[in-house]
Design a protein around this motif. Structure first.
Motif, PDB file in Angstrom:
ATOM      1  N   LEU A  27       1.894   1.107 -41.908  1.00 23.91           N
ATOM      2  CA  LEU A  27       1.859   2.571 -41.833  1.00 23.91           C
ATOM      3  C   LEU A  27       2.821   3.092 -40.769  1.00 23.91           C
ATOM      4  O   LEU A  27       3.481   4.118 -40.954  1.00 23.91           O
ATOM      5  N   PHE A  28       2.903   2.397 -39.639  1.00 27.20           N
ATOM      6  CA  PHE A  28       3.827   2.766 -38.568  1.00 27.20           C
ATOM      7  C   PHE A  28       5.268   2.670 -39.075  1.00 27.20           C
ATOM      8  O   PHE A  28       6.096   3.548 -38.805  1.00 27.20           O
ATOM      9  N   GLU A  29       5.571   1.614 -39.841  1.00 29.25           N
ATOM     10  CA  GLU A  29       6.907   1.461 -40.407  1.00 29.25           C
ATOM     11  C   GLU A  29       7.206   2.584 -41.395  1.00 29.25           C
ATOM     12  O   GLU A  29       8.320   3.110 -41.415  1.00 29.25           O
ATOM     13  N   GLN A  30       6.221   2.974 -42.191  1.00 27.40           N
ATOM     14  CA  GLN A  30       6.416   4.077 -43.135  1.00 27.40           C
ATOM     15  C   GLN A  30       6.655   5.387 -42.393  1.00 27.40           C
ATOM     16  O   GLN A  30       7.518   6.176 -42.773  1.00 27.40           O
ATOM     17  N   ASP A  31       5.902   5.612 -41.312  1.00 21.95           N
ATOM     18  CA  ASP A  31       6.081   6.827 -40.511  1.00 21.95           C
ATOM     19  C   ASP A  31       7.464   6.868 -39.865  1.00 21.95           C
ATOM     20  O   ASP A  31       8.075   7.934 -39.760  1.00 21.95           O
ATOM     21  N   SER A  32       7.947   5.713 -39.411  1.00 25.99           N
ATOM     22  CA  SER A  32       9.241   5.668 -38.729  1.00 25.99           C
ATOM     23  C   SER A  32      10.410   5.643 -39.710  1.00 25.99           C
ATOM     24  O   SER A  32      11.543   5.917 -39.331  1.00 25.99           O
ATOM     25  N   GLY A  33      10.133   5.274 -40.965  1.00 29.55           N
ATOM     26  CA  GLY A  33      11.180   5.278 -41.970  1.00 29.55           C
ATOM     27  C   GLY A  33      12.014   4.017 -42.035  1.00 29.55           C
ATOM     28  O   GLY A  33      13.018   3.976 -42.750  1.00 29.55           O
ATOM     29  N   SER A  34      11.633   3.003 -41.286  1.00 28.88           N
ATOM     30  CA  SER A  34      12.371   1.740 -41.336  1.00 28.88           C
ATOM     31  C   SER A  34      11.467   0.593 -40.911  1.00 28.88           C
ATOM     32  O   SER A  34      10.487   0.803 -40.188  1.00 28.88           O
ATOM     33  N   PRO A  35      11.812  -0.629 -41.338  1.00 25.32           N
ATOM     34  CA  PRO A  35      11.005  -1.773 -40.916  1.00 25.32           C
ATOM     35  C   PRO A  35      11.163  -2.023 -39.417  1.00 25.32           C
ATOM     36  O   PRO A  35      12.245  -1.856 -38.866  1.00 25.32           O
ATOM     37  N   THR A  95       9.173 -13.763 -40.575  1.00 25.02           N
ATOM     38  CA  THR A  95       9.748 -15.059 -40.909  1.00 25.02           C
ATOM     39  C   THR A  95       8.663 -16.130 -40.826  1.00 25.02           C
ATOM     40  O   THR A  95       7.551 -15.860 -40.341  1.00 25.02           O
ATOM     41  N   SER A  96       9.003 -17.319 -41.254  1.00 19.23           N
ATOM     42  CA  SER A  96       8.042 -18.422 -41.185  1.00 19.23           C
ATOM     43  C   SER A  96       7.752 -18.813 -39.730  1.00 19.23           C
ATOM     44  O   SER A  96       6.763 -19.467 -39.459  1.00 19.23           O
ATOM     45  N   GLN A  97       8.631 -18.412 -38.822  1.00 19.40           N
ATOM     46  CA  GLN A  97       8.427 -18.729 -37.406  1.00 19.40           C
ATOM     47  C   GLN A  97       7.845 -17.567 -36.615  1.00 19.40           C
ATOM     48  O   GLN A  97       7.772 -17.615 -35.399  1.00 19.40           O
ATOM     49  N   GLY A  98       7.436 -16.514 -37.312  1.00 17.96           N
ATOM     50  CA  GLY A  98       6.806 -15.376 -36.637  1.00 17.96           C
ATOM     51  C   GLY A  98       7.565 -14.083 -36.857  1.00 17.96           C
ATOM     52  O   GLY A  98       8.366 -13.962 -37.768  1.00 17.96           O
ATOM     53  N   LEU A  99       7.286 -13.143 -35.996  1.00 17.97           N
ATOM     54  CA  LEU A  99       7.869 -11.809 -36.098  1.00 17.97           C
ATOM     55  C   LEU A  99       9.143 -11.709 -35.256  1.00 17.97           C
ATOM     56  O   LEU A  99       9.193 -12.222 -34.141  1.00 17.97           O
ATOM     57  N   LYS A 100      10.135 -11.023 -35.804  1.00 15.16           N
ATOM     58  CA  LYS A 100      11.348 -10.721 -35.058  1.00 15.16           C
ATOM     59  C   LYS A 100      11.594  -9.234 -35.175  1.00 15.16           C
ATOM     60  O   LYS A 100      11.450  -8.654 -36.259  1.00 15.16           O
ATOM     61  N   LEU A 101      11.938  -8.587 -34.077  1.00 13.43           N
ATOM     62  CA  LEU A 101      12.251  -7.161 -34.105  1.00 13.43           C
ATOM     63  C   LEU A 101      13.518  -6.916 -34.918  1.00 13.43           C
ATOM     64  O   LEU A 101      14.452  -7.710 -34.866  1.00 13.43           O
ATOM     65  N   THR A 102      13.521  -5.821 -35.656  1.00 12.72           N
ATOM     66  CA  THR A 102      14.740  -5.420 -36.354  1.00 12.72           C
ATOM     67  C   THR A 102      15.589  -4.582 -35.398  1.00 12.72           C
ATOM     68  O   THR A 102      15.126  -4.142 -34.361  1.00 12.72           O
ATOM     69  N   GLU A 103      16.829  -4.405 -35.772  1.00 14.56           N
ATOM     70  CA  GLU A 103      17.711  -3.588 -34.945  1.00 14.56           C
ATOM     71  C   GLU A 103      17.268  -2.161 -35.028  1.00 14.56           C
ATOM     72  O   GLU A 103      17.275  -1.387 -34.198  1.00 14.56           O
TER      73      GLU A 103
END
Length: 59
Positions: A38-46, A51-59
């Protein structure tokens, strides 16, 4: 944007995993995933690349 969304986002980032964040937040992994989605939808971007090794921040 809600405080809960920010709290879940920061915790997930610090833990590097949704399941570890869920344990730290005393909730379930699907709940953390839903709040962040929901936060990603509110912000308009992922916010995370999942990944299989966990979460990585997007740019």
């Amino acid at each position: 944007m809600e405080i809960k969304q920010l709290e879940y986002f920061v915790t997930a980032h610090n833990c590097g995993s949704l399941s570890k964040a869920a344990a730290q937040l005393f909730t379930t992994q699907p709940t953390v995933s839903r709040v962040i989605k929901l936060f990603e939808q509110d912000s308009g971007s992922p916010l995370f690349e999942r990944t299989s090794q966990g979460l990585k921040l997007t740019e």
